[in-house]
Write a protein that holds these residues in place. Structure first.
Motif, PDB file in Angstrom:
ATOM      1  N   PRO A   1      26.186 -33.156  -5.218  1.00 57.34           N
ATOM      2  CA  PRO A   1      26.898 -34.363  -4.785  1.00 57.34           C
ATOM      3  C   PRO A   1      28.305 -34.023  -4.308  1.00 57.34           C
ATOM      4  O   PRO A   1      28.939 -33.091  -4.824  1.00 57.34           O
ATOM      5  CB  PRO A   1      26.939 -35.231  -6.049  1.00 57.34           C
ATOM      6  CG  PRO A   1      26.725 -34.284  -7.188  1.00 57.34           C
ATOM      7  CD  PRO A   1      25.879 -33.180  -6.661  1.00 57.34           C
ATOM      8  N   PHE A   2      28.783 -34.767  -3.335  1.00 61.13           N
ATOM      9  CA  PHE A   2      30.081 -34.506  -2.712  1.00 61.13           C
ATOM     10  C   PHE A   2      31.183 -34.351  -3.749  1.00 61.13           C
ATOM     11  O   PHE A   2      31.974 -33.400  -3.707  1.00 61.13           O
ATOM     12  CB  PHE A   2      30.425 -35.650  -1.746  1.00 61.13           C
ATOM     13  CG  PHE A   2      31.741 -35.492  -1.041  1.00 61.13           C
ATOM     14  CD1 PHE A   2      31.804 -34.907   0.211  1.00 61.13           C
ATOM     15  CD2 PHE A   2      32.924 -35.939  -1.625  1.00 61.13           C
ATOM     16  CE1 PHE A   2      33.028 -34.758   0.869  1.00 61.13           C
ATOM     17  CE2 PHE A   2      34.138 -35.795  -0.983  1.00 61.13           C
ATOM     18  CZ  PHE A   2      34.188 -35.206   0.278  1.00 61.13           C
ATOM     19  N   TYR A   3      31.250 -35.272  -4.699  1.00 61.41           N
ATOM     20  CA  TYR A   3      32.353 -35.271  -5.656  1.00 61.41           C
ATOM     21  C   TYR A   3      32.430 -33.995  -6.479  1.00 61.41           C
ATOM     22  O   TYR A   3      33.516 -33.569  -6.894  1.00 61.41           O
ATOM     23  CB  TYR A   3      32.267 -36.488  -6.588  1.00 61.41           C
ATOM     24  CG  TYR A   3      31.080 -36.487  -7.530  1.00 61.41           C
ATOM     25  CD1 TYR A   3      31.105 -35.800  -8.741  1.00 61.41           C
ATOM     26  CD2 TYR A   3      29.917 -37.192  -7.211  1.00 61.41           C
ATOM     27  CE1 TYR A   3      30.011 -35.799  -9.593  1.00 61.41           C
ATOM     28  CE2 TYR A   3      28.819 -37.195  -8.055  1.00 61.41           C
ATOM     29  CZ  TYR A   3      28.880 -36.492  -9.250  1.00 61.41           C
ATOM     30  OH  TYR A   3      27.794 -36.484 -10.091  1.00 61.41           O
ATOM     31  N   SER A   4      31.273 -33.351  -6.725  1.00 57.92           N
ATOM     32  CA  SER A   4      31.251 -32.144  -7.560  1.00 57.92           C
ATOM     33  C   SER A   4      31.890 -30.954  -6.859  1.00 57.92           C
ATOM     34  O   SER A   4      32.207 -29.946  -7.503  1.00 57.92           O
ATOM     35  CB  SER A   4      29.814 -31.796  -7.951  1.00 57.92           C
ATOM     36  OG  SER A   4      29.083 -31.318  -6.831  1.00 57.92           O
ATOM     37  N   LEU A   5      32.098 -31.041  -5.543  1.00 63.33           N
ATOM     38  CA  LEU A   5      32.679 -29.951  -4.768  1.00 63.33           C
ATOM     39  C   LEU A   5      34.179 -30.109  -4.565  1.00 63.33           C
ATOM     40  O   LEU A   5      34.825 -29.257  -3.942  1.00 63.33           O
ATOM     41  CB  LEU A   5      31.987 -29.861  -3.400  1.00 63.33           C
ATOM     42  CG  LEU A   5      30.479 -29.596  -3.442  1.00 63.33           C
ATOM     43  CD1 LEU A   5      29.876 -29.753  -2.051  1.00 63.33           C
ATOM     44  CD2 LEU A   5      30.175 -28.219  -3.988  1.00 63.33           C
ATOM     45  N   VAL A   6      34.731 -31.195  -5.084  1.00 63.73           N
ATOM     46  CA  VAL A   6      36.159 -31.490  -4.895  1.00 63.73           C
ATOM     47  C   VAL A   6      36.991 -30.797  -5.972  1.00 63.73           C
ATOM     48  O   VAL A   6      36.668 -30.852  -7.160  1.00 63.73           O
ATOM     49  CB  VAL A   6      36.421 -33.010  -4.926  1.00 63.73           C
ATOM     50  CG1 VAL A   6      37.916 -33.307  -4.857  1.00 63.73           C
ATOM     51  CG2 VAL A   6      35.689 -33.694  -3.764  1.00 63.73           C
ATOM     52  N   THR A   7      38.075 -30.121  -5.546  1.00 66.80           N
ATOM     53  CA  THR A   7      39.037 -29.502  -6.453  1.00 66.80           C
ATOM     54  C   THR A   7      40.445 -29.864  -5.981  1.00 66.80           C
ATOM     55  O   THR A   7      40.600 -30.561  -4.974  1.00 66.80           O
ATOM     56  CB  THR A   7      38.897 -27.962  -6.454  1.00 66.80           C
ATOM     57  OG1 THR A   7      39.312 -27.460  -5.162  1.00 66.80           O
ATOM     58  CG2 THR A   7      37.461 -27.534  -6.711  1.00 66.80           C
ATOM     59  N   THR A   8      41.438 -29.373  -6.682  1.00 64.61           N
ATOM     60  CA  THR A   8      42.815 -29.644  -6.247  1.00 64.61           C
ATOM     61  C   THR A   8      43.031 -29.128  -4.825  1.00 64.61           C
ATOM     62  O   THR A   8      43.775 -29.737  -4.046  1.00 64.61           O
ATOM     63  CB  THR A   8      43.829 -28.962  -7.179  1.00 64.61           C
ATOM     64  OG1 THR A   8      43.499 -27.568  -7.293  1.00 64.61           O
ATOM     65  CG2 THR A   8      43.816 -29.578  -8.560  1.00 64.61           C
TER      66      THR A   8
END
Length: 352
Positions: A292-299
């Motif tokens: 899922p897109f959100y799991s690839l988001v970092t700072t």
């Protein structure tokens, strides 16, 4: 300005030297100041050389050198990881000390294989490991600790492949900014800081350093974390509102670890849950991923979002690079995945 650069870089040693020169009313202060500072650095290197000249172990050298390096916390963490990996490799696979003179293509192939099969690292992560080993071998060479130049071979190379990463579009950033988080104050602070970063393009280390003294009207002016050059960034209206919201400053009483720990869930709450398919070379084989897109988001996604969105707006590349701190246009174009963006835009224009 030149005095300030020396004072900031060398700290207390420079202040002491400069004070003595001024009090003694010396002529050509800057010239003599440079000479004395150079001697400070020579003494520092000589001290390290004495400490490290016993034996020829690359691992011992790394252990003693890493604490002395003037690098970002992220870079130092990567160096420590490579140090730990080399220790494990030496014990589990190599079965003998990793001496300076043993760094050759046989070592390279064995270590790359270890990273692939035992650590199951991606191609780019292995590339970083090799890059770090080359760095420490070069540092040791400068200190005349070895005369092995095999690490400079073209075959002793940093492996790489195009990495996959996501960014938030301007519409997604606006959606995230409107998310109601009043009941979870820490999440609200993290969201506000992340959104501000999407419009500033700073590395997270710089972002968390911002104080009132860095904010000048409609600009933030701060020294780059890696380049050490001053960066002037105009304030987006959302950033201005965030600064007002927090009493004239961006919230900075939070760590990168805390942001990374919560930002995925916050982005998920904003509704960015679509599955993203991509592939990565891991453990020596191509692996298909679906996350899922959100799991690839970092700072770091915030900084990439800034660079990508500004590029899509058509802003001059050199202007964006001046803010992001990229030194190479080629690196920047790869960073924002320019080929993909340009291909999509060209096809969209045809279909209009």
């Amino acid at each position: 300005m030149e005095f300030n650069n020396y004072l900031q870089f060398f700290g207390a040693s420079a202040v002491s030297k400069l004070t003595d020169l001024i009090q003694n009313q010396e002529q050509d202060i800057l010239v003599k100041f440079k000479q004395q500072i150079k001697q400070v650095e020579i003494n520092k290197v000589e001290k390290v050389r004495i400490d490290l000249s016993e034996g020829g172990s690359l691992i011992q050298f790394m252990e003693k050198l890493i604490p002395t390096l003037n690098r970002t916390s992220g870079t130092l963490a990567q160096y420590r990881t490579t140090f730990k990996n080399l220790k494990s490799f030496q014990k589990e696979c190599y079965k003998r000390p990793v001496h300076f003179e043993s760094i050759d293509m046989d070592f390279y192939n064995a270590y790359v294989s270890y990273c692939q099969m035992e650590k199951e690292y991606s191609v780019n992560t292995i590339g970083k490991e090799v890059k770090h080993i080359k760095f420490f071998m070069a540092e040791a060479e400068e200190r005349e600790l070895h005369s092995n130049f095999k690490f400079k071979s073209k075959r002793f190379k940093k492996t790489s492949e195009e990495s996959f990463s996501v960014y938030l579009s301007e519409d997604q950033i606006k959606t995230l900014n409107k998310l109601h988080l009043e009941n979870t104050p820490q999440d609200e602070v993290i969201r506000d800081l992340f959104v501000a970063s999407c419009w500033l393009g700073l590395r997270v280390g710089n972002l968390l350093e911002i104080s009132k003294s860095h904010i000048h009207g409609n600009l933030i002016s701060i020294r780059g974390e890696k380049t050490s050059e001053y960066i002037d960034i105009p304030l987006h209206p959302i950033v201005k509102k965030t600064i007002v919201k927090y009493g004239g400053i961006l919230p900075n009483s939070i760590s990168e670890w805390q942001i990374n720990r919560r930002i995925k869930d916050i982005v998920k709450m904003a509704g960015f849950t679509d599955d993203i398919a991509y592939s990565i070379t891991k453990g020596g084989r191509k692996v298909s991923m679906n996350e899922p897109f959100y799991s690839l988001v970092t700072t770091h996604t915030a900084r990439r979002s800034f660079a990508t969105n500004m590029y899509k707006r058509g802003i001059n590349i050199q202007t964006i690079m001046a803010i992001t701190g990229h030194n190479s246009e080629r690196t920047f174009m790869s960073y924002v995945k320019s080929k993909r963006i340009n291909a999509i835009k060209e096809m969209e224009d045809i279909f209009k």
